[in-house]
Write an enzyme that holds these catalytic residues in place. Structure first.
Site, PDB file in Angstrom:
ATOM      1  N   HIS A 199      51.785  27.723  88.783  1.00 54.90           N
ATOM      2  CA  HIS A 199      53.270  28.115  88.421  1.00 54.90           C
ATOM      3  C   HIS A 199      52.461  29.008  86.596  1.00 54.90           C
ATOM      4  O   HIS A 199      51.178  29.030  86.959  1.00 54.90           O
ATOM      5  CB  HIS A 199      53.604  26.711  87.137  1.00 54.90           C
ATOM      6  CG  HIS A 199      54.813  27.243  86.639  1.00 54.90           C
ATOM      7  ND1 HIS A 199      56.083  27.710  86.976  1.00 54.90           N
ATOM      8  CD2 HIS A 199      55.156  27.270  84.768  1.00 54.90           C
ATOM      9  CE1 HIS A 199      56.313  27.431  85.525  1.00 54.90           C
ATOM     10  NE2 HIS A 199      56.338  27.448  84.693  1.00 54.90           N
ATOM     11  N   CYS A 252      59.035  31.691  89.025  1.00 52.12           N
ATOM     12  CA  CYS A 252      58.064  31.869  87.544  1.00 52.12           C
ATOM     13  C   CYS A 252      56.879  33.428  87.237  1.00 52.12           C
ATOM     14  O   CYS A 252      57.458  33.722  86.337  1.00 52.12           O
ATOM     15  CB  CYS A 252      57.412  30.727  86.982  1.00 52.12           C
ATOM     16  SG  CYS A 252      56.279  30.722  89.227  1.00 52.12           S
ATOM     17  N   HIS A 278      59.125  30.879  79.954  1.00 51.53           N
ATOM     18  CA  HIS A 278      58.746  30.410  81.662  1.00 51.53           C
ATOM     19  C   HIS A 278      60.187  30.553  82.057  1.00 51.53           C
ATOM     20  O   HIS A 278      61.350  30.272  81.873  1.00 51.53           O
ATOM     21  CB  HIS A 278      57.713  29.335  81.536  1.00 51.53           C
ATOM     22  CG  HIS A 278      58.034  28.930  81.647  1.00 51.53           C
ATOM     23  ND1 HIS A 278      57.735  27.276  82.298  1.00 51.53           N
ATOM     24  CD2 HIS A 278      59.142  27.888  80.835  1.00 51.53           C
ATOM     25  CE1 HIS A 278      58.635  26.151  81.766  1.00 51.53           C
ATOM     26  NE2 HIS A 278      58.919  26.351  80.467  1.00 51.53           N
TER      27      HIS A 278
END
Length: 394
Positions: free
Chosen positions: A330, A270, A342
């Site tokens: 994240h 990520c 993402h």
């Protein structure tokens, strides 16, 4: 009479002993220096192991922070603490002045320990200049432009002195702009010299009508189709660094597979994804989500998504409680229309809109905050400069 003499002997033995001073513990001094100079071990090395022998401390370990080492010694001296300095300052003398290197393959896998089975910590792409701190077997401990520390196999970099790196910086180069491709041994052949990924930097030997003749850091020469690359300085001058360019770049990576530790179009996690988006738009941001969250300007922490603009970074994880600290796990990038992009299983677009087909309830529930990185003054952000001059003093 004998008892009196015995008492006098005891007095002479124990009465003449100097008063024992309270034991000194230098660990607090070490921790203070570490918290001040190297609070994040991912980007700074300060490993000190003190040992005490007969009232004298032996300071063992290693660091790549000379100011931190000097500060520790000064504090010990100011407090009249005896010590023997066995602290090794990096770069290692074993490198013989070759404490720079260039990545010489499309994507170098950097490990948490000097072995192939170790965790993939991050990646570095072809042409990335790195600092080299020490060697262990066939591995080198290096530091990337975003300050990340990791191990790389010797076959994936080419060692250089300061002068050699400076000469390379001043040569003409191209940047590979296609998501994935190859460099060929001849102009009219499909025999491959290397694969290539977006962001690869290669020295130009000759500028021909349809190809660039290029030279890799290790001396290999090849041909790259002109339609797949751009002169580095021309690319740099043409960067718009606006919200639309960030979104456009991010969408070219849709479908790239998730890879823990990845920061390239071969696979990315990520934060590797957001880092790559910004790098391809001329900005180097920190490596991990837990580092990226400390950059830029705070925009939102209460799900007021109407305050966001394209290019903002959204962070997700566990909120702080009375007994636990916040944990960022994240990150994604806002692209407008209540959507963010993402890397999750693969690079994909998700929505904060409950009525959307791509609604991401899981990440909505663990949303923490949004930060604005684009066009922000921040010491943690590095703007690419012509010929990588910002890398010469890592």
């Amino acid at each position: 009479m004998r008892f009196s003499i015995y008492c006098l002997v005891l007095i002479s033995i124990f009465g003449c002993q100097p008063e024992r001073k309270e034991d000194v513990n230098i660990q607090p001094y070490i921790e203070e220096i570490k918290n001040e100079y190297a609070p994040d071990k991912r980007v700074a090395l300060f490993q000190v192991e003190p040992k005490e022998f007969n009232g004298t401390w032996v300071i063992k370990g290693e660091t790549n922070l000379p100011d931190a080492a000097m500060e520790l010694k000064e504090r010990l001296e100011d407090n009249n603490i005896k010590y023997i300095d066995s602290l090794q300052s990096l770069p290692s003398k074993e490198l013989d002045g070759k404490h720079n290197a260039l990545v010489t393959i499309s994507v170098a896998n950097l490990r948490s320990n000097p072995k192939h089975s170790a965790e993939l910590a991050t990646q570095a792409t072809l042409g990335t200049p790195v600092k080299v701190w020490k060697k262990e077997g066939g591995w080198f401990y290096i530091q990337t432009p975003d300050k990340y520390l990791a191990w790389v196999n010797s076959g994936e970099i080419f060692l250089m002195s300061d002068n050699e790196l400076e000469e390379w910086m001043n040569r003409d180069k191209i940047i590979y702009t296609k998501t994935y491709g190859h460099a060929y041994s001849e102009k009219n052949t499909k025999e491959r010299v290397s694969d290539l990924v977006a962001g690869n930097i290669i020295e130009v030997v000759a500028n021909e009508p349809s190809f660039y003749k290029v030279r890799f850091p290790d001396g290999r020469e090849a041909f790259v189709p002109k339609e797949e690359a751009e002169p580095y300085n021309q690319w740099l001058d043409g960067l718009e660094k606006n919200t639309e360019s960030l979104v456009s770049t991010s969408k070219t990576l849709i479908g790239v597979p998730y890879l823990w530790g990845g920061t390239s179009t071969k696979g990315m996690d990520c934060s590797g994804f957001t880092k790559t988006i910004y790098f391809l738009n001329g900005v180097v941001i920190p490596r991990d989500a837990s580092q990226q969250v400390h950059t830029g300007r705070s925009i939102d922490s209460v799900k007021s998504f109407d305050q966001l603009q394209k290019g903002d970074l959204l962070f997700f994880g566990r909120k702080a409680t009375d007994s636990t600290a916040e944990k960022v796990v994240h990150v994604g990038m806002w692209i407008g229309n209540n959507e963010f992009i993402h890397a999750s299983d693969r690079v994909r677009i998700s929505s904060m809109d409950k009525d959307a087909d791509n609604f991401d309830e899981y990440n909505l529930n663990r949303y923490l905050r949004t930060k604005r990185v684009l066009n922000q003054e921040d010491q943690a952000l590095i703007n690419l400069q012509r010929n990588f001059t910002f890398l010469s003093s890592n």
